[in-house]
Design an enzyme around this catalytic site. Structure first.
Site, PDB file in Angstrom:
ATOM      1  N   TYR A  48      -8.422  14.841  -7.045  1.00 29.20           N
ATOM      2  CA  TYR A  48      -7.554  14.070  -7.943  1.00 29.20           C
ATOM      3  C   TYR A  48      -6.584  14.987  -8.681  1.00 29.20           C
ATOM      4  O   TYR A  48      -5.372  14.727  -8.722  1.00 29.20           O
ATOM      5  CB  TYR A  48      -8.414  13.293  -8.941  1.00 29.20           C
ATOM      6  CG  TYR A  48      -7.611  12.531  -9.992  1.00 29.20           C
ATOM      7  CD1 TYR A  48      -6.986  11.329  -9.668  1.00 29.20           C
ATOM      8  CD2 TYR A  48      -7.490  13.022 -11.291  1.00 29.20           C
ATOM      9  CE1 TYR A  48      -6.250  10.633 -10.623  1.00 29.20           C
ATOM     10  CE2 TYR A  48      -6.756  12.329 -12.238  1.00 29.20           C
ATOM     11  CZ  TYR A  48      -6.140  11.145 -11.904  1.00 29.20           C
ATOM     12  OH  TYR A  48      -5.404  10.468 -12.847  1.00 29.20           O
ATOM     13  N   LYS A 101      -2.401  15.181  -8.381  1.00 27.19           N
ATOM     14  CA  LYS A 101      -1.515  14.997  -9.530  1.00 27.19           C
ATOM     15  C   LYS A 101      -0.681  16.249  -9.790  1.00 27.19           C
ATOM     16  O   LYS A 101       0.497  16.156 -10.177  1.00 27.19           O
ATOM     17  CB  LYS A 101      -2.329  14.632 -10.770  1.00 27.19           C
ATOM     18  CG  LYS A 101      -2.904  13.214 -10.741  1.00 27.19           C
ATOM     19  CD  LYS A 101      -1.800  12.161 -10.699  1.00 27.19           C
ATOM     20  CE  LYS A 101      -2.325  10.757 -10.876  1.00 27.19           C
ATOM     21  NZ  LYS A 101      -1.252   9.734 -10.880  1.00 27.19           N
ATOM     22  N   ASP A 114       0.872  -1.170   0.000  1.00 27.02           N
ATOM     23  CA  ASP A 114       0.000   0.000   0.000  1.00 27.02           C
ATOM     24  C   ASP A 114       0.909   1.220   0.000  1.00 27.02           C
ATOM     25  O   ASP A 114       1.526   1.542   1.025  1.00 27.02           O
ATOM     26  CB  ASP A 114      -0.889  -0.016   1.248  1.00 27.02           C
ATOM     27  CG  ASP A 114      -1.798   1.206   1.347  1.00 27.02           C
ATOM     28  OD1 ASP A 114      -1.688   2.113   0.487  1.00 27.02           O
ATOM     29  OD2 ASP A 114      -2.617   1.250   2.284  1.00 27.02           O
ATOM     30  N   VAL A 115       1.022   1.897  -1.141  1.00 22.54           N
ATOM     31  CA  VAL A 115       1.994   2.987  -1.266  1.00 22.54           C
ATOM     32  C   VAL A 115       1.670   4.179  -0.374  1.00 22.54           C
ATOM     33  O   VAL A 115       2.526   5.056  -0.181  1.00 22.54           O
ATOM     34  CB  VAL A 115       2.141   3.454  -2.732  1.00 22.54           C
ATOM     35  CG1 VAL A 115       2.621   2.323  -3.621  1.00 22.54           C
ATOM     36  CG2 VAL A 115       0.836   4.048  -3.260  1.00 22.54           C
ATOM     37  N   ASN A 151       3.081   4.658 -10.575  1.00 19.78           N
ATOM     38  CA  ASN A 151       1.862   4.602 -11.372  1.00 19.78           C
ATOM     39  C   ASN A 151       0.599   4.474 -10.523  1.00 19.78           C
ATOM     40  O   ASN A 151      -0.478   4.873 -10.961  1.00 19.78           O
ATOM     41  CB  ASN A 151       1.965   3.406 -12.330  1.00 19.78           C
ATOM     42  CG  ASN A 151       0.647   3.059 -12.972  1.00 19.78           C
ATOM     43  OD1 ASN A 151       0.143   3.778 -13.824  1.00 19.78           O
ATOM     44  ND2 ASN A 151       0.059   1.937 -12.564  1.00 19.78           N
TER      45      ASN A 151
END
Length: 245
Positions: free
Chosen positions: A146, A150, A56-57, A83
């Site tokens: 989101y 990013k 789990d990053v 990714n």
């Protein structure tokens, strides 16, 4: 010479497509994914060149454990591809705590945690690629968290580009457009999907008619980046889907 390539979010989608591509090219791939069963299934399909690791990053402890496990098999890492991401449209006023925190922790915190763990295992000539989104530069409704995650990752990529340059480690930010593969299903609440599509249409974005690229096509770009001559680097590139002729 075979490279060791670590890919987050490798159980499905672009991450899995990249793992398949690089293994087929003769590289060794490490598939990281929050759902261990998915990366294990993908690795079993790919074969001996693939190593699955549940990770789990968004969790510092999970990332530390994953990279310690990688070090048991691979003494160094040539490429890290960040990714893994959560894509979930919602209005900020309706957002649940978990929706906000998990998106930021995975999409922005994840690349930071994985880069921190990978860098000590990297040498001059290694590469970090952070996968961003074309939506950062678009008026896309219902994607404020989101897009912000990013955009923050892109700023991180630029800082890392300068931080690691003197050590000979290249860093690229790749803005990717809409992508698809056969059998892919968008696992989101149906009401949220409808609201997202309606809001997008209201600002001139028709999701039904928007061009979509294949994951397998996008892997060509990552292959080209990794194989750049030593005297070239790309700090940031943008990919956009187009309708094939």
């Amino acid at each position: 010479m075979a490279k060791t390539i670590v890919i987050t979010g490798a159980g499905v989608g672009l991450g899995r497509a990249l793992a398949r591509r690089f293994a087929a090219d003769g590289d060794n791939v490490v598939l990281l994914g929050r759902t261990a069963a998915k990366v294990e299934a993908a690795a079993a399909e790919i074969g001996d060149r693939a190593m699955p690791v549940g990770c789990d990053v968004s969790s510092p402890d999970s990332v530390r454990a994953a990279f310690a496990k990688i070090a048991e098999r691979h003494s160094s890492i040539d490429v890290l591809i960040n990714n893994a991401a959560i894509f979930e449209p919602f209005l900020i006023e309706n957002a649940k705590d978990e929706q906000i925190l998990s998106t930021i922790a995975t999409n922005l915190g994840g690349p930071m945690l994985c880069a921190r763990a990978a860098i000590p295992m990297m040498k001059s000539g290694s590469y970090i690629i952070n996968v961003s989104s074309e939506s950062v530069a678009m008026n896309f409704p219902h994607l404020s968290v989101y897009q912000s995650s990013k955009a923050g990752m892109e700023r991180f990529s630029e800082s890392l580009f300068h931080e690691l340059g003197p050590r000979g480690i290249r860093v690229s930010n790749v803005r990717a457009g809409a992508m698809y593969e056969e059998g892919k299903v968008w696992d989101a609440d149906i009401d949220a999907q409808i609201a997202f599509g309606t809001a997008a249409a209201a600002v001139g974005i028709n999701l039904r008619e928007k061009a979509i690229s294949q994951f397998t096509s996008v892997t060509d770009v990552f292959r080209a980046l990794i194989d750049l001559p030593a005297d070239l680097q790309a700090a940031s590139i943008s990919l956009h889907a187009r309708k094939a002729d």
